[in-house]
Write an enzyme that holds these catalytic residues in place. Sequence first.
Site, PDB file in Angstrom:
ATOM      1  N   ASP A  61       0.824  -1.215   0.000  1.00 22.35           N
ATOM      2  CA  ASP A  61       0.000   0.000   0.000  1.00 22.35           C
ATOM      3  C   ASP A  61       0.861   1.270   0.000  1.00 22.35           C
ATOM      4  O   ASP A  61       2.024   1.260   0.402  1.00 22.35           O
ATOM      5  CB  ASP A  61      -0.871   0.047   1.267  1.00 22.35           C
ATOM      6  CG  ASP A  61      -2.015  -0.946   1.226  1.00 22.35           C
ATOM      7  OD1 ASP A  61      -2.045  -1.803   0.329  1.00 22.35           O
ATOM      8  OD2 ASP A  61      -2.884  -0.863   2.124  1.00 22.35           O
ATOM      9  N   HIS A  83       3.781  -2.377   2.859  1.00 18.52           N
ATOM     10  CA  HIS A  83       3.741  -1.007   2.327  1.00 18.52           C
ATOM     11  C   HIS A  83       4.973  -0.710   1.480  1.00 18.52           C
ATOM     12  O   HIS A  83       6.092  -1.095   1.848  1.00 18.52           O
ATOM     13  CB  HIS A  83       3.658   0.006   3.483  1.00 18.52           C
ATOM     14  CG  HIS A  83       2.371  -0.079   4.249  1.00 18.52           C
ATOM     15  ND1 HIS A  83       2.137  -1.045   5.186  1.00 18.52           N
ATOM     16  CD2 HIS A  83       1.238   0.666   4.167  1.00 18.52           C
ATOM     17  CE1 HIS A  83       0.915  -0.890   5.679  1.00 18.52           C
ATOM     18  NE2 HIS A  83       0.349   0.133   5.076  1.00 18.52           N
TER      19      HIS A  83
HETATM   20 ZN   LIG Z   1      -2.749   3.296   3.015  1.00 20.38          ZN
END
Ligand SMILES: [Zn+2]
Length: 227
Positions: free
Chosen positions: A47, A192
Amino acid sequence: MRRAVSLSVAIILTLVVLTSSVSADDGYGHVYCKSTQGQKRVALTFDDGPHPRYTAQILSILEEYGVTATFFIIGVNAENYPESLRMIAESGCEIGNHTYSHVRIDRMSGDAIEEEILRCEQVIYSMTGKRPTLFRPPEGRIPKNLLSISTKLDYNVVLWSIDTLDWSHNPSDKICSAVIDNLNGGDIILMHDYVSGKNTTCDALRVFIPKLLSMGYEFVTVSELIG
Ligand SMILES: [Zn+2]
């Protein structure tokens, strides 16, 4: 701190959805946390990118081991780093929608949520020629009108079943044990591209990807996982 608190809420939300999805087919309505098809397949997700440094590093590791993943990108980051977005597209990895500006959609009107999703979609489409079909709400927040919006816009909403906590600078060995010790076929792993400060994501990938491959797991995109 605000991020840590809000992410705790996201984890709780995830658990609620996971609990709700136990007796469902693959998800809860259009919210997918994992696949329950029982195969030894898992989906890595990243992400908050693309990021001019870490996205390329992650893609290089994925290529080294011949595995694929799904990137839930933020529209404004793609505008700022278009080359990084193109690298994801050219790698064959899947690109999902993570809103245009990573906002608190639980505090927004339905029209404003739609605008955030469509604006990010337009950025992805203009740079890759492909329309994303997966949406991950920032911090896993799911307002009660999200499913009607996602259905209208033809998106599947995707959360996760394993949170590596890389966003909290979890040490690499703890990320690896969070994945290896808890993994089941069908899991969706949350990581991430970008976290503020020290990034432990890449170090962890270099350890747990070959380990999972040796255990017989196959890495697939989220769309492949949920069918
Ligand atoms: Zn996010």
